[in-house]
Structures are given as C-alpha cells and as structure tokens.
Design a protein around this motif. Structure first.
Motif, PDB file in Angstrom:
ATOM      1  N   ASP A   1      40.733  67.244  64.909  1.00  0.00           N
ATOM      2  CA  ASP A   1      41.899  66.510  64.426  1.00  0.00           C
ATOM      3  C   ASP A   1      42.843  67.388  63.603  1.00  0.00           C
ATOM      4  O   ASP A   1      43.939  66.971  63.254  1.00  0.00           O
ATOM      5  CB  ASP A   1      41.494  65.269  63.634  1.00  0.00           C
ATOM      6  CG  ASP A   1      40.609  65.591  62.456  1.00  0.00           C
ATOM      7  OD1 ASP A   1      40.078  66.704  62.412  1.00  0.00           O
ATOM      8  OD2 ASP A   1      40.458  64.713  61.593  1.00  0.00           O
ATOM      9  N   ASP A   2      42.459  68.639  63.305  1.00  0.00           N
ATOM     10  CA  ASP A   2      43.350  69.590  62.651  1.00  0.00           C
ATOM     11  C   ASP A   2      44.143  70.410  63.654  1.00  0.00           C
ATOM     12  O   ASP A   2      45.040  71.139  63.280  1.00  0.00           O
ATOM     13  CB  ASP A   2      42.547  70.551  61.771  1.00  0.00           C
ATOM     14  CG  ASP A   2      41.951  69.859  60.567  1.00  0.00           C
ATOM     15  OD1 ASP A   2      42.439  68.773  60.202  1.00  0.00           O
ATOM     16  OD2 ASP A   2      40.986  70.405  60.004  1.00  0.00           O
ATOM     17  N   ASP A   3      43.792  70.321  64.920  1.00  0.00           N
ATOM     18  CA  ASP A   3      44.420  71.112  65.959  1.00  0.00           C
ATOM     19  C   ASP A   3      45.584  70.323  66.571  1.00  0.00           C
ATOM     20  O   ASP A   3      45.381  69.287  67.200  1.00  0.00           O
ATOM     21  CB  ASP A   3      43.383  71.452  67.034  1.00  0.00           C
ATOM     22  CG  ASP A   3      43.910  72.411  68.072  1.00  0.00           C
ATOM     23  OD1 ASP A   3      45.061  72.875  67.934  1.00  0.00           O
ATOM     24  OD2 ASP A   3      43.167  72.697  69.026  1.00  0.00           O
ATOM     25  N   PRO A   4      46.834  70.785  66.410  1.00  0.00           N
ATOM     26  CA  PRO A   4      47.976  70.049  66.952  1.00  0.00           C
ATOM     27  C   PRO A   4      47.928  69.924  68.483  1.00  0.00           C
ATOM     28  O   PRO A   4      48.343  68.907  69.036  1.00  0.00           O
ATOM     29  CB  PRO A   4      49.195  70.843  66.523  1.00  0.00           C
ATOM     30  CG  PRO A   4      48.728  71.886  65.600  1.00  0.00           C
ATOM     31  CD  PRO A   4      47.252  71.949  65.655  1.00  0.00           C
ATOM     32  N   ASP A   5      47.407  70.951  69.180  1.00  0.00           N
ATOM     33  CA  ASP A   5      47.315  70.875  70.644  1.00  0.00           C
ATOM     34  C   ASP A   5      46.348  69.779  71.074  1.00  0.00           C
ATOM     35  O   ASP A   5      46.595  69.051  72.026  1.00  0.00           O
ATOM     36  CB  ASP A   5      46.859  72.219  71.218  1.00  0.00           C
ATOM     37  CG  ASP A   5      47.894  73.299  70.998  1.00  0.00           C
ATOM     38  OD1 ASP A   5      49.098  72.957  70.965  1.00  0.00           O
ATOM     39  OD2 ASP A   5      47.492  74.462  70.851  1.00  0.00           O
TER      40      ASP A   5
END
Length: 84
Positions: free
Chosen positions: A75-79
């Motif tokens: 959930d920290d990964d924008p992709d």
C-alpha cells in the motif's frame, strides 16, 4: 539518592547516544564523521549527547522513505495502488 539522579540521567543519555551513533549508517550522520561524534559524546558528557540528538542524528524519515529504496509494503507503492 536524589542527588545521584542527574548522574544516572547523564550516564543513560550517554549510553543511548553511543548506541545510536554506532547503529547509524555512516552516510546518514550529519555535520561531522561518526568517530568525532563518539569522541564528543564521551569527552563532553551532557553537551555531547544533546548535540548529537540535535545536530548529528539523521533526520526522521517521514512516510515516503528514500527514493532509492523500494516501498516496504504494497500500500506504500503508488504503482500497486494504480493497478487496483
């Protein structure tokens, strides 16, 4: 016993700062090399640790983390969030 309290507090602060300097990666230490911070903490018991906490310690990483480091959680990964 109360008159020894400042000595115990100064000693605890010194031990905390020595451990903190030892665990901090060398490239993240600010203002001076790590060996100089260790020397200042040991030679100047109260002022040295306070200077380390204010001036030498790496700044806190807020939320985003380092741009070179991949996100720790999905959930920290924008992709990842875009693909949902």
């Amino acid at each position: 016993m109360v008159r020894y309290l400042p000595v115990f507090i100064a000693l605890a602060l010194m031990v905390y700062c020595i451990v903190d300097v030892a665990q901090t990666p060398g490239d993240e230490v600010r203002r001076a090399p790590r060996w100089l911070w260790l020397t200042a903490i040991v030679i100047v018991p109260v002022v040295g640790p306070i200077c380390w906490l204010v001036l030498g310690r790496p700044s806190a990483r807020g939320g985003g983390g380092s741009p070179n480091r991949p996100p720790r959680y999905p959930d920290d990964d924008p992709d990842f969030l875009r693909r949902l």
